[in-house]
Design an enzyme around this catalytic site. Structure first.
Site, mmCIF file in Angstrom:
data_model
loop_
_atom_site.group_PDB
_atom_site.id
_atom_site.type_symbol
_atom_site.label_atom_id
_atom_site.label_comp_id
_atom_site.label_asym_id
_atom_site.label_seq_id
_atom_site.Cartn_x
_atom_site.Cartn_y
_atom_site.Cartn_z
ATOM 1 N N PRO A 56 -26.504 -43.137 88.568
ATOM 2 C CA PRO A 56 -26.058 -42.283 89.688
ATOM 3 C C PRO A 56 -25.115 -43.040 90.620
ATOM 4 O O PRO A 56 -25.287 -44.231 90.877
ATOM 5 C CB PRO A 56 -27.375 -41.928 90.403
ATOM 6 C CG PRO A 56 -28.442 -42.149 89.391
ATOM 7 C CD PRO A 56 -27.969 -43.265 88.523
ATOM 8 N N GLU A 81 -41.780 -65.968 103.626
ATOM 9 C CA GLU A 81 -40.350 -65.891 103.332
ATOM 10 C C GLU A 81 -39.761 -67.272 103.075
ATOM 11 O O GLU A 81 -38.850 -67.419 102.243
ATOM 12 C CB GLU A 81 -39.610 -65.220 104.491
ATOM 13 C CG GLU A 81 -40.043 -63.784 104.778
ATOM 14 C CD GLU A 81 -39.869 -62.879 103.582
ATOM 15 O OE1 GLU A 81 -38.980 -63.156 102.744
ATOM 16 O OE2 GLU A 81 -40.604 -61.879 103.467
ATOM 17 N N ASP A 88 -43.723 -58.062 95.627
ATOM 18 C CA ASP A 88 -43.462 -59.195 94.734
ATOM 19 C C ASP A 88 -44.309 -59.088 93.465
ATOM 20 O O ASP A 88 -43.805 -59.305 92.360
ATOM 21 C CB ASP A 88 -43.774 -60.506 95.446
ATOM 22 C CG ASP A 88 -42.956 -60.678 96.718
ATOM 23 O OD1 ASP A 88 -41.811 -60.177 96.749
ATOM 24 O OD2 ASP A 88 -43.458 -61.289 97.668
ATOM 25 N N HIS A 112 -40.341 -68.106 99.422
ATOM 26 C CA HIS A 112 -39.319 -67.500 98.557
ATOM 27 C C HIS A 112 -38.031 -68.299 98.606
ATOM 28 O O HIS A 112 -37.417 -68.601 97.567
ATOM 29 C CB HIS A 112 -39.031 -66.063 99.008
ATOM 30 C CG HIS A 112 -40.114 -65.084 98.685
ATOM 31 N ND1 HIS A 112 -40.636 -64.942 97.422
ATOM 32 C CD2 HIS A 112 -40.768 -64.183 99.459
ATOM 33 C CE1 HIS A 112 -41.561 -64.005 97.434
ATOM 34 N NE2 HIS A 112 -41.671 -63.533 98.661
#
Length: 700
Positions: free
Chosen positions: A252, A474, A548, A477
């Protein structure tokens, strides 16, 4: 100017409608019925009152209406005087009725009255008794007759009015169900007609191929179809035939419908545009009827183009519609479409364009050569195509001088054309919200953050402990993605809540055609870094790693059961691209148990790997989390200060290579080798002039 005014005036909707005529006729019939059905006779109160009038000789005659249980009585003027003396109130009503209603029957001093009776036979006996008394007294007897009264207009209206109301209600419902009153197919009697929007006689979409950025391969094939319609002799001289159909397939937002709009704007032939859902109706046979009518109109105006958007609404593979009806309306419509596209009859001069993002569920008979000869895949744009798309959508914006289109194209990997258009519009809205005169670079970055992560929630209540946990999550990560070779390079990390997330990390994924096992494993390890950081620092885990874990689980199952990247399962893929095994697994229960074990083992190994990497770099992890807590947002430069530059970063490697000093001896050797290479040797004889081709020969 006059023409513009006429166009404006012509575009105004005419306030007069034919339904006003129907309404006026209906009101007139009702008023006529009310006026003439209303009795013009003056009512008498009781039978006793009639007896007193009759015995006094005030009644001229009586008519008994059998079917109405009513007696019409005519009094003379002496009777009116008698009523005045006995009942002043009724006399006033009589005067009012005579004055305002022009009482029917007023002639030679006589007035009509009416009396409601309960039984016709008893009333006749009552008149006979009164006449006997009048005869004994030598007075004039009362003549009476019996009749049946017929009101033909009331009978006709009583019969027709319910039918008209039912028909009007049915028309209203059918109009709503068939898509309104405008255009062909809006009226109930045209429900089987095609509802295609026709671009003909100079009417176009005002979109050309210049407005379609990127999509070079798809645009070339579509342009060839348009060129054939404009100049068919160029192809027919070689015996070529134009493809009967082209199917645009892709995710799309990649520009499939935009390409069709460009064809409608460029082609100088009639263009029929409609959606696959326009064929579908609750009535049996309507879809097939609309297909027949569509192709009939297209053949009459051939050469022409038909564009069917979202063709999967009617092109789904037969027998897989999820319903249990053996006579499915969609299948009937598809069968008619297959016949019209390439059936027993000829269909020359009509080209079919269609678009879908679900080509895997289309019927095979629809996809074969001779119907859709070409399947044009419209993929997500690469970096060069995104640059072209940005150039198109940035034209109407008032930009500052610091806008770098190359930078914007690099910051939007995986974005479709619709996403890029949304970013440009969102950046302009953000700049206007901040009362800027121009759209700046930061506005585009904020727009990307807004679209990817959602709206900032600065007022969301978060405790200090929660905020610290989010920061380390964070930072986990960011740390692992920075230290692993195949993980996506980091761009930005924030602990400001956005959308449904309490923190987010932005990466710049590489544009890969294929993905190796090591790349998937590094990506999984990076995704598990947030939960691993919570376990390492706080000794407990939270629910913050839901997205996650969902991502990692899907990747692990894909590696084991789809891509064949697991040694125990082997080179086997259980992926069903046709969706035929939707109700059952294509493997045994023992294999399912093995798949679950391998997935669990795979995820756990990457989690332990993430714990080990963070343990080895715990000091840098803590430093990064503390910096994130203080500033709430950190960028790539902040990670370079803490961890140093990534050794496998392409830009970093190229920059280091440019800084390498080449020894002088090596430079001299390279220079000598360069000079030894013969480019133009002076000893080579010149070519005779007569052997040189002339300019005219070169052109030939």
């Amino acid at each position: 100017m006059a023409q513009d005014k006429n166009q404006k005036n012509g575009s105004k909707k005419n306030p007069f409608s034919i339904y006003w005529i129907y309404a006026i006729l209906g009101i007139g019939l009702i008023a006529y019925q009310y006026y003439y059905s209303a009795s013009s006779k003056i009512p008498l109160k009781t039978v006793a009152q009639f007896e007193s009038l009759a015995e006094g000789g005030y009644v001229e005659n009586v008519t008994i209406v059998i079917n109405k249980l009513r007696a019409d009585i005519r009094l003379n003027e002496d009777g009116i005087g008698f009523l005045k003396s006995t009942d002043e109130k009724q006399f006033q009503n009589i005067k009012k009725a005579v004055k305002n209603q022009n009482v029917r029957g007023k002639s030679s001093g006589a007035y009509d009255f009416e009396l409601n009776i309960s039984d016709n036979g008893n009333f006749e006996k009552k008149i006979e008794e009164i006449n006997a008394k009048l005869k004994e007294g030598g007075k004039h007897q009362i003549p009476y007759t019996s009749e049946t009264e017929y009101d033909y207009l009331s009978s006709i209206l009583g019969f027709l009015l319910p039918i008209v109301l039912i028909f009007a209600l049915w028309m209203f419902i059918m109009r709503r169900m068939s898509g309104g009153g405008g255009g062909p197919g809006g009226q109930i009697f045209n429900i089987g007609k095609s509802r295609a929007q026709v671009y003909d006689n100079g009417k176009s979409t005002n979109v050309t191929f210049k407005d379609v950025a990127g999509l070079q391969g798809a645009k070339e094939e579509i342009e060839e179809i348009v060129e054939f319609l404009k100049n068919p002799k160029k192809y027919t001289e070689l015996g070529a035939k134009i493809p009967k159909g082209a199917l645009l397939v892709g995710p799309p937002g990649t520009g499939k419908t935009l390409l069709a709009k460009a064809v409608a704007g460029e082609a100088k032939v009639p263009f029929f545009s409609l959606s696959g859902s326009d064929f579908v109706e609750m009535f049996v046979g309507v879809g097939a009827s609309r297909v027949r009518d569509l192709f009939k109109q297209a053949k009459e105006k051939s050469p022409s183009i038909i564009f069917i958007d979202e063709i999967d609404a009617i092109g789904r593979a037969r027998g897989k519609n999820g319903g249990f009806s053996s006579n499915d309306e969609r299948e009937n419509t598809l069968n008619q479409l297959l016949t019209e596209m390439d059936g027993f009859g000829t269909n020359s001069g009509v080209i079919i364009l269609a678009a879908t993002n679900r080509a895997d569920i289309l019927d095979k008979a629809l996809m074969r050569a001779g119907r859709f000869d070409r399947q044009i895949y419209v993929d997500m744009p690469d970096i060069n195509e995104r640059k072209e798309i940005f150039q198109v959508h940035l034209k109407p914006l008032k930009l500052s001088k610091d806008i770098d289109i190359d930078f914007l194209a690099k910051q939007t990997p995986g974005f479709s054309g619709a996403d890029i258009a949304n970013i440009c519009n969102e950046a302009a809205l953000i700049a206007a919200r901040k009362d800027k005169k121009e759209v700046e670079k930061q506005d585009f970055l904020d727009a990307v953050d807004r679209i990817i992560g959602g709206l900032e929630k600065k007022n969301k209540i978060i405790t200090k402990d929660e905020k610290r946990a989010i920061a380390f999550h964070e930072a986990g990560h960011a740390t692992i993605s920075w230290l692993l070779e195949y993980a996506h390079p980091l761009v930005k990390v924030t602990i400001v809540p956005r959308g449904q997330s309490l923190g987010a990390a932005w990466y710049l994924p590489e544009e890969r055609s294929i993905t190796t096992t090591e790349q998937i494993l590094d990506d999984m390890c990076s995704a598990l870094g947030g939960r691993a950081a919570e376990q390492l620092i706080f000794g407990r885990i939270s629910t913050g790693a839901l997205s996650d874990l969902e991502k990692v689980t899907k990747q692990a199952y894909a590696m084991v059961s789809i891509y064949g990247l697991n040694e125990r399962i082997g080179n086997i893929s259980y992926y069903d691209s046709q969706g035929r095994e939707s109700f059952q697994k294509p493997y045994s229960d023992d294999t399912a148990r093995v798949i679950d074990e391998e997935v669990s083992k795979l995820i756990e190994s990457q989690y332990q790997r993430a714990l080990q990497i963070l343990s080895d770099n715990k000091e840098q992890l803590t430093q990064l989390a503390e910096k994130l807590l203080s500033s709430e947002v950190i960028f790539k430069e902040d990670l370079e200060e803490i961890f140093g530059k990534r050794p496998w970063d392409r830009e970093h490697v190229q920059e280091d290579l440019r800084k390498v000093e080449i020894p002088e001896e090596l430079k001299q050797e390279l220079e000598e080798e360069k000079n030894e290479i013969p480019f133009n040797t002076p000893d080579q004889p010149e070519t005779p002039e007569e052997n040189n081709p002339s300019d005219e020969e070169k052109r030939e």
